[in-house]
Structures are given as structure tokens and as C-alpha cells.
Design an enzyme around this catalytic site. Sequence first.
Site, mmCIF file in Angstrom:
data_model
loop_
_atom_site.group_PDB
_atom_site.id
_atom_site.type_symbol
_atom_site.label_atom_id
_atom_site.label_comp_id
_atom_site.label_asym_id
_atom_site.label_seq_id
_atom_site.Cartn_x
_atom_site.Cartn_y
_atom_site.Cartn_z
ATOM 1 N NE ARG A 71 33.323 47.636 51.873
ATOM 2 C CZ ARG A 71 32.222 48.269 51.483
ATOM 3 N NH1 ARG A 71 31.479 48.912 52.344
ATOM 4 N NH2 ARG A 71 31.880 48.282 50.208
ATOM 5 C CE1 TYR A 199 35.883 37.896 52.820
ATOM 6 C CE2 TYR A 199 34.941 40.095 52.696
ATOM 7 C CZ TYR A 199 35.495 38.987 52.074
ATOM 8 O OH TYR A 199 35.664 38.996 50.719
ATOM 9 C CE LYS A 208 38.021 50.388 50.596
ATOM 10 N NZ LYS A 208 37.294 49.447 49.866
ATOM 11 C CG HIS A 228 36.627 53.688 47.410
ATOM 12 N ND1 HIS A 228 35.356 53.199 47.201
ATOM 13 C CD2 HIS A 228 37.431 52.599 47.447
ATOM 14 C CE1 HIS A 228 35.400 51.874 47.110
ATOM 15 N NE2 HIS A 228 36.644 51.484 47.255
ATOM 16 C CB SER A 250 32.620 48.299 46.724
ATOM 17 O OG SER A 250 33.106 49.144 47.738
ATOM 18 C CB CYS A 252 32.065 49.980 40.202
ATOM 19 S SG CYS A 252 30.431 49.698 40.910
ATOM 20 N N GLY A 253 35.076 48.229 39.171
ATOM 21 C CA GLY A 253 36.110 48.241 38.151
ATOM 22 C C GLY A 253 37.409 48.965 38.464
ATOM 23 C CG ASP A 279 40.155 49.790 47.415
ATOM 24 O OD1 ASP A 279 39.164 49.728 46.661
ATOM 25 O OD2 ASP A 279 40.055 49.733 48.647
ATOM 26 N NE ARG A 372 36.441 41.945 47.726
ATOM 27 C CZ ARG A 372 36.352 43.180 47.244
ATOM 28 N NH1 ARG A 372 37.455 43.849 46.931
ATOM 29 N NH2 ARG A 372 35.185 43.744 47.044
HETATM 30 P P1 GTP Z 1 36.533 46.864 45.185
HETATM 31 O O1 GTP Z 1 37.765 46.077 45.426
HETATM 32 O O2 GTP Z 1 35.322 46.252 45.816
HETATM 33 O O3 GTP Z 1 36.664 48.302 45.571
HETATM 34 O O4 GTP Z 1 36.167 46.734 43.595
HETATM 35 P P2 GTP Z 1 36.816 47.378 42.280
HETATM 36 O O5 GTP Z 1 36.227 48.719 42.058
HETATM 37 O O6 GTP Z 1 38.281 47.269 42.315
HETATM 38 O O7 GTP Z 1 36.213 46.441 41.121
HETATM 39 P P3 GTP Z 1 36.930 45.351 40.183
HETATM 40 O O8 GTP Z 1 37.939 45.935 39.264
HETATM 41 O O9 GTP Z 1 37.385 44.231 41.046
HETATM 42 O O10 GTP Z 1 35.705 44.870 39.300
HETATM 43 C C1 GTP Z 1 34.534 44.332 39.848
HETATM 44 C C2 GTP Z 1 33.732 43.599 38.806
HETATM 45 O O11 GTP Z 1 33.448 44.468 37.713
HETATM 46 C C3 GTP Z 1 34.438 42.389 38.245
HETATM 47 O O12 GTP Z 1 33.513 41.343 38.136
HETATM 48 C C4 GTP Z 1 34.890 42.838 36.881
HETATM 49 O O13 GTP Z 1 34.976 41.775 35.975
HETATM 50 C C5 GTP Z 1 33.834 43.859 36.480
HETATM 51 N N1 GTP Z 1 34.404 44.906 35.590
HETATM 52 C C6 GTP Z 1 35.529 45.621 35.810
HETATM 53 N N2 GTP Z 1 35.797 46.463 34.774
HETATM 54 C C7 GTP Z 1 34.791 46.277 33.881
HETATM 55 C C8 GTP Z 1 34.505 46.852 32.598
HETATM 56 O O14 GTP Z 1 35.209 47.712 32.072
HETATM 57 N N3 GTP Z 1 33.372 46.410 31.983
HETATM 58 C C9 GTP Z 1 32.561 45.463 32.536
HETATM 59 N N4 GTP Z 1 31.484 45.107 31.868
HETATM 60 N N5 GTP Z 1 32.820 44.882 33.731
HETATM 61 C C10 GTP Z 1 33.914 45.280 34.401
HETATM 62 C C1 SPV Z 2 35.424 47.506 48.857
HETATM 63 O O1 SPV Z 2 34.384 46.962 49.247
HETATM 64 O O2 SPV Z 2 35.436 48.663 48.361
HETATM 65 C C2 SPV Z 2 36.709 46.785 48.951
HETATM 66 C C3 SPV Z 2 36.728 45.529 49.691
HETATM 67 O O3 SPV Z 2 37.720 47.257 48.459
HETATM 68 S S1 SPV Z 2 36.812 45.744 51.399
HETATM 69 O O4 SPV Z 2 38.210 45.735 51.795
HETATM 70 O O5 SPV Z 2 36.096 44.630 52.005
HETATM 71 O O6 SPV Z 2 36.233 47.025 51.757
HETATM 72 MN MN MN Z 3 37.256 49.222 47.393
#
Ligand code: GTP
Ligand code: SPV
Ligand code: MN
Length: 587
Positions: A71, A199, A208, A228, A250, A252-253, A279, A372
Site C-alpha cells: 500500500r 497491488y 481497505k 481493522h 498491518s 502485526c499478527g 482483517d 501475500r
Molecule cells: P495484515 O494482513 O497486513 O493486516 O497483517 P496481520 O495483522 O494479519 O499480520 P500477520 O498475522 O500476517 O502477521 C504478520 C507477521 O507477524 C508475520 O511475520 C508473523 O509471523 C508475525 N507474528 C504474528 N503473530 C505473532 C506473534 O504472536 N509473535 C511474534 N513474535 N510474531 C508474530
Molecule cells: C494491510 O496492509 O493491512 C493488509 C494488506 O491487510 S492490504 O490489503 O494491502 O491492505
Molecule cells: Mn490488514
Amino acid sequence: MELTSNPHVLSWVAEMAAMTKPDRQVWIDGSEEQLSALREEAVASGELIRLNGEKLPGCYLHRSDPSDVARVEGRTYICCKRQEDAGPTNNWMDPDEMRAKLREICEGSMRGRTMYIIPYSMSVIGSPFAKYGLELTDSIYVVLNMAIMTRMGRPVLDELGDSPDYIRGLHASVDLDEKNRYIVHFPEEDEIWSVNSAYGGNVLQGKKCFALRIASNLGRQEGWMAEHMLILGIENPEGEVRYLSAAFPSACGKTNLAMLIPPEHYRRNGWKVWCVGDDIAWLRVGQDGRLYAVNPENGFFGVAPGTSDKSNPNAMAATRRDTIFTNVALNTDDNTVWWEGMDKNPPRHALDWTGKPWTAESGTKGAHPNSRFTAPAKNCPSISPEFDNPQGVPLSAIIFGGRRARVAPLVYQSRDWKHGVFIGSVMASETTAAASGAVGVVRRDPMAMLPFCGYNMGDYWQHWLDMGGHIGKKPKIFNVNWFRTDENGRFIWPGFGENLRVLDWILRRCFDEVGAEETPIGFVPRPEDIELEGTDVSRATLAGLLQVDRELWREETAGIRTFYQKMGGHLPPDLAAELDALEARLK
Ligand code: GTP
Ligand code: SPV
Ligand code: MN
């Protein structure tokens, strides 16, 4: 052939076609025949690479332009008449000026191309809470992703009938020129334009652009909230399912928490976790006065790196069929995919995310850090039986959280709704690869909505406060931080499945089943109240993770004050009072 006689739709499509001048127009009916023909066409043109039909049936790899991998927050605009309504956290331009600029960019941009007309629904088609959109795009990749991420096709137009009540979206890839890339929202006209990108969150407009930036405006007007947030259900050994939602910035898990698999000790005792969404959550007050959450999406657009059979087996399972991978590495020995953190066996022969020969010794990453997967929700083994329930699920808790190496403890609970809104409004997190720009810089990201709130942030906080007045049985509000690090920069808390231990405490708090310790920032668990059986985390380590360092928090409040000043007259007095009260408690 047109799929509707809706005059509002037809005149707008005609207007956009007159401007972009595509060679052909194709209405997306959502049928498997049509989608499968589009996949063939994309494979023939190289836009998609078909993967190993036995190991990854129905799966494809796509490589985006290397300048177009995340983004672009700096080029994302909220164009309402008054700049003040977009507020200090959004880019703004006068709507007429922006429209003129976009028209110039889009003029004739689809010559030699096809315009696909995608009718889509956010939420279950026909549900009283569903919202409809049309996205016009010149990208098959967008059509195929939208087919996974949303409910789409002919049934949407049938349901829309002759109504003008839908969101108009134009996506023109143009020539992917970064300097002319714009992601623009006209909340007063229910319109979205994405130009010069192809993208993710820039162009899959249901996500979003619509479900957060436009929907946050609709929610404010109509008395609901677009957030979110992931949504999950936790089933205890008695078979009761309690639901919670969590807003993390984003990467952050959210996806990981949403698909959590309980630790062995909990599984044995009969605990289960159900994924409702990973999400986005739309929140409404139900007739019984509780707050209900719906996931308006139909798939996952998840971060690939770090996803493994160890960290997130449900996500791995979800991506084993009918998935589109974007910007991951291609294992050329067996035509499968790979990314950093998938396993310890990088492919011997591979192409990296840009398509260049690559091995683990190359010294570069095989997959882009924001690579992704786009996978259908129904592929997830833990998908909730309530996933398609148009009413959604009732929330017991709302969790905020971010990536903080220091300061924020593992978990704490707000004193009440207002204090909870305060905690959300001052969230801070280290930036990630999900947006272009520097990574690892701490910034304020209120409710994880900094890049997604479609109006004035101060007014958004007021909306949160106002909603509290309408919810009879309010969810309790918490903050978590899985990302505290030790002096060597390593994460102290094991995270992932082990996070259930913290959610368990949170839910016990919601049902008055456990006590807590009061601190200046809120209620913190007594170390003995978090189940540690089966982990190698010691009570002492846990106590450290729960510690509230007054000195650091005093510094934190100074930062909050500066941030709040940016909101000017839009800062809700209730939140100013919360900050004063926190400072007083820290004295
Ligand atoms: P968006 O799709 O961008 O909104 O991201 P998201 O908030 O769904 O994050 P996602 O669960 O994909 O995690 C992003 C990164 O954080 C990955 O590399 C994970 O491995 C890492 N991660 C997720 N949960 C944890 C956790 O509990 N501890 C640690 N150390 N890393 C984590
Ligand atoms: C984020 O960045 O919070 C996502 C991926 O979930 S995107 O769809 O590119 O916004
Ligand atoms: Mn997201």
C-alpha cells in the site's frame, strides 16, 4: 453482455468507458466457466503462473511490478469538500481538482485493453447489512483476487436491482508510474479511484478502500463501525463459544491470531478456536444490546513470510488449493512456492519474487517481505460455523495491540469503555513492510486505523465514545503486546498459539472469573493467573512481561500529548480528560 438494466450502473459504466476507452467490456458474472477462462488467459499472457496441479491444485503465482508491492499511504487520499473533514491524519485534495487530475491520467488508458466490470458484495449477499460495489478494472489479477476476497457476480446485480445504492470504483493500471499513483476516496460521492498500481490493498477495492475508508464514513452516518480487526470465537471445554475482536496494525499478527491453534495442554482439555475474520470487522449493536461483529470479506489476503506449519498450520492448509500467491519465490524443481520462514529447506533451484534465479546463498530474500496469499475463507480448517451468519457474532472483548519492543505490557485491561477508547486512540506500533516506507519506526496508529480511517480521526474517536452509549452490554477493552524484546532483540513471549493463554485470561475477566492488579495504566494480570503449563516461560519472565515501568509511561504520555495536539478542536474532551487522569495516576 450487460448483466443489469440498472440505469445508474449503466450510465456510470458508459461514462467510465468513454473516458478510459477500453477495446472490450466484460461483465463478471462470477461463474466458474468465466473465471476459469480468465485464468487461462492470464496464464497465456504470463500474468499468472500455474503451480503444481497435484501439490497445489488451482493455485497460481503472480509477480507484481517491483515498484508496486505494498500500500502507498503517501499517495492515498480522502477527497471530501472540506479538508477539515479528512482531518490531520489523511492526505487531502479538493475533490474537483483531484477528479480533473485523475481523468487526465485515465483518459484513453484502457486502449487495447479489456475493462472488466465486477459487481461485488461486502458481507453476505442479501443480508440487511451487506453493502454493494462495482469495480471496473483492466486487470485479470484483480478480477481473480476479488473473486476470492468477496462474494461477487450476477447475484449481486440481481440483489441491487435498480437501486443507486452502491459504491462506484474505477481501477486503471495505466503504466504503473509511481509518480502518478493515486488511491483516492470520495466519501461524499461513494466513489473510489485507484490508478497506476495493481497491488493488494491499493486495488482490491473491496478491502481497505471500501470496507474501511468508505465504510467508516457510512458507519459514522448510520450508527455502526468499520474496523481493522480480526474476529475469533473461543470454545471452552463446556462447549460455550465466546467471541472477541482485535485491532492490530498491518503485519502485526491479525491473521495469525484469527487462525490460532490452542497449545497442546488446552487442546487436550477440549478448547477450540474458530476463525470468523482476519482483517476487517463491521460492528453493529444487536437487538439484545450486545455488539455484533461481521467479517465483510470472503477470503484472506495474508502475509506469506513467517507463515509455516509451525506458526500457522490453518493458514498453510487454507493455501493448499485455489490460492493466488503474489511475490513469493518459485521452486522450479517442483513448481511450488516458498517464502522466508516457511521451513528450513529453501528450494535448491528457484526464482525469487522478481523472477530472477535465486538460492538461499544469494544474500537476498526469495519472497518479498510483503508477499501475500489470497485464499478462500472456506479453505481454513478452523473457519467458524458462524462465518456466513449475516447477523455476525456477539463480542465479549475488544483487543487493541501493536508491536512494541518496550513500554506496553503483554496484556492490560481498560478501566471502562471511555478508557478503552483512550487506549485505542493512543496505540503505537513499529511500522512494517505492509506499507511502502521505513520499517521498524514507532508511530501512533489509533485503533490500527491510521491508514484506513476515511474521515477526521478526532471525530472517529468521538464516534467510538458515542457508540459506547448505544451498546447495552459493552465488550470489555484490552491491550496486548506480543512483541516485547530482550536485550538481544529477541521476542520474550513465544506468541502464536501460546497467545491463547492471554485470551483465556481476557475472557475470564469479561465473565468476572478472575481478579487483576490495578496499575496506573489499567488492570494487569497477577502472574499466577496466566496458565503457563506446557510452555518454557517462567513465572519470573511472565512477571517481567507484565511490568509497567512508570518512567517509560511518563515519557509515553508526553508523546501522547503531542499527538493529541495535532487533532486540534476535534479531540474529544473525554479523551483529553483520560490523558490528564493517566498523568495524574503516574505522578
Ligand atoms: P495484515 O494482513 O497486513 O493486516 O497483517 P496481520 O495483522 O494479519 O499480520 P500477520 O498475522 O500476517 O502477521 C504478520 C507477521 O507477524 C508475520 O511475520 C508473523 O509471523 C508475525 N507474528 C504474528 N503473530 C505473532 C506473534 O504472536 N509473535 C511474534 N513474535 N510474531 C508474530
Ligand atoms: C494491510 O496492509 O493491512 C493488509 C494488506 O491487510 S492490504 O490489503 O494491502 O491492505
Ligand atoms: Mn490488514
